[in-house]
Design a protein around this motif. Structure first.
Motif, short mmCIF file in Angstrom:
data_model
loop_
_atom_site.label_atom_id
_atom_site.label_comp_id
_atom_site.label_asym_id
_atom_site.label_seq_id
_atom_site.Cartn_x
_atom_site.Cartn_y
_atom_site.Cartn_z
N GLU A 167 0.84 -1.21 0.00
CA GLU A 167 0.00 0.00 0.00
C GLU A 167 0.87 1.26 0.00
OE1 GLU A 167 -0.27 2.29 2.47
OE2 GLU A 167 0.43 1.31 4.29
N ASP A 169 -0.14 4.42 0.87
CA ASP A 169 -0.58 5.56 1.69
C ASP A 169 0.43 5.97 2.75
OD1 ASP A 169 -2.89 5.84 0.28
OD2 ASP A 169 -4.19 4.83 1.73
N ASN A 313 -10.65 -9.06 6.55
CA ASN A 313 -10.35 -7.70 6.08
C ASN A 313 -10.16 -6.78 7.28
OD1 ASN A 313 -10.63 -8.58 3.51
ND2 ASN A 313 -12.67 -7.72 3.20
N TYR A 317 -10.53 0.46 5.90
CA TYR A 317 -9.50 0.50 4.86
C TYR A 317 -9.86 1.48 3.76
CZ TYR A 317 -12.64 -2.97 2.74
OH TYR A 317 -13.74 -3.63 2.27
N GLY A 318 -8.85 2.16 3.28
CA GLY A 318 -9.04 3.16 2.24
C GLY A 318 -8.93 2.54 0.86
N GLN A 319 -9.22 3.32 -0.15
CA GLN A 319 -9.26 2.74 -1.51
C GLN A 319 -7.87 2.34 -2.01
OE1 GLN A 319 -10.94 5.53 -4.22
NE2 GLN A 319 -9.47 7.13 -3.80
N HIS A 320 -6.83 2.94 -1.45
CA HIS A 320 -5.49 2.53 -1.89
C HIS A 320 -4.96 1.31 -1.15
CE1 HIS A 320 -5.22 7.02 -2.99
NE2 HIS A 320 -5.69 6.31 -4.01
N GLU A 321 -5.82 0.79 -0.29
CA GLU A 321 -5.44 -0.43 0.44
C GLU A 321 -6.10 -1.66 -0.19
OE1 GLU A 321 -4.48 1.03 4.91
OE2 GLU A 321 -6.51 1.45 4.25
N GLU A 322 -6.52 -1.54 -1.43
CA GLU A 322 -7.24 -2.65 -2.08
C GLU A 322 -6.38 -3.91 -2.20
OE1 GLU A 322 -8.23 -1.02 -5.97
OE2 GLU A 322 -6.40 -1.78 -6.82
#
Ligand code: FES
Ligand SMILES: [Fe+2]
Length: 337
Positions: A167, A169, A313, A317-322
């Motif tokens: 990730e 971030d 999960n 969690y943010g979208q850049h943690e996909e």
């Protein structure tokens, strides 16, 4: 069975580039859990074997890499071209001495990258998928040699170390002076089964332009003009900025407080031998930046106890943690209910 052991046994893991084993007797050694694997050039055949002598278990190699015979220092057994040489062999009368051999693992190649597996059922091509095979082949062929070898026990449970590498971030917080100046853009994640590649354009135009100019020093090759990070599930990453060098990182499992971390920096081929010195100094500077980045990652990962990780999960969690979600999903099928 433990998740780490299942993953070790069931997958192919990249160990090194063929240039690291170019000469007879070249070796590279790795730790995983409680055993070691040695990748070795045995008279031109690349093999991988358990580092323990089949006689009474002395370790053959202690160094991380080098060039040396497979000869046990305890009672002098040696192994060459698939044959065991055993001093006073005629005295071994109450055992099947003819079966004495190195304990070998399976070996496979993707281009010039050498992989090993204890017991993978699928073949390496199936594990990687055709598109990733193609990309890794072309990267491996653009590589000339290893220019840095960096290894230390990473004081963290391996999934925590891997997730950190998955990730972006944390980059501004953790890599303020090393990676952050590139201003990596959100870019795009492409998935190849359990593997993935993050393609991230550089947001810092001044640095980007400087890097573009370096292209003339290297042989023409398919290079992503930005930052690219390839994740080979479960334990390996290969990353590169503009394709002038490639950094391979192995996050092999130790216990729940330790990851056996190794990074190699591989240099791409120069376009002309007269650029040799200039490319070497560029590699030195990339190696020192990479080492700083890994130290920074290590410092933060050490603060995260193993008990915080599970295959569920994360609650938030943010979208850049996909890719963390994708990674945990890949791990999930290997843990007991
Ligand atoms: S333990 Fe290796 S020769 Fe005896
Ligand atoms: Fe990082």
């Amino acid at each position: 069975m433990d998740l780490s052991l299942r993953l070790i046994n069931s997958y192919w893991h990249p160990l090194c580039h063929a240039s690291e084993l170019a000469e007879d007797k070249d070796f590279v050694r790795f730790n995983l859990l409680d055993f070691e694997v040695v990748a070795y050039n045995d008279k031109g055949t690349i093999i991988a074997f358990d580092n323990l002598c089949p006689h009474r278990g002395a370790r053959f190699f202690l160094d991380d890499f080098g060039r040396s015979r497979i000869k046990c220092e305890y009672h002098g057994w040696s192994f060459i071209a698939g044959q065991a040489k055993i001093p006073k062999k005629e005295e071994f009368i109450n055992c099947d001495i003819g079966s004495a051999a190195l304990n070998q693992f399976k070996v496979a190649r993707c281009g010039d990258f050498i992989f090993f597996s204890p017991t993978a059922e699928q073949n390496l091509q199936q594990q990687l998928g055709a598109e990733l095979v193609c990309r890794l082949e072309s990267i491996s062929q653009a590589i000339k040699c290893r220019s840095d070898f960096n290894r230390y026990p990473f004081e963290s449970y391996w999934p925590i170390a891997v997730e950190n590498a998955l990730e972006p971030d944390h980059i501004p917080m953790i890599h303020g002076d090393s990676l952050a100046p590139l201003r990596l853009q959100a870019g795009e994640n492409i998935y190849y089964g359990e593997n993935s590649i993050w393609f991230s354009p550089l947001g810092n135009n001044a640095i980007d332009e400087k890097l573009v100019k370096l292209g003339k020093f290297f042989e023409p090759a398919e290079r992503y003009p930005g930052y690219m990070s390839i994740y080979i599930f479960p334990f390996a990453m290969i990353s590169s900025t503009h394709g002038y060098s490639y950094s391979m990182q192995n996050f092999f499992p130790g216990d729940r407080t330790k990851t056996f971390f190794t990074s190699r920096l591989y240099q791409a081929r120069e376009s002309n031998p007269r650029y040799d010195e200039m490319v070497k100094s560029l590699m030195l500077s990339s190696a020192s930046t990479n080492r700083a980045v890994f130290d920074e990652d290590h410092t933060i990962c050490k603060r995260i106890p193993a008990k915080t990780w599970s295959t569920d999960n994360p609650k938030y969690y943010g979208q850049h943690e996909e890719k963390i979600i994708h990674f945990r999903q890949s791990c999930r099928r290997w843990v007991d209910d």
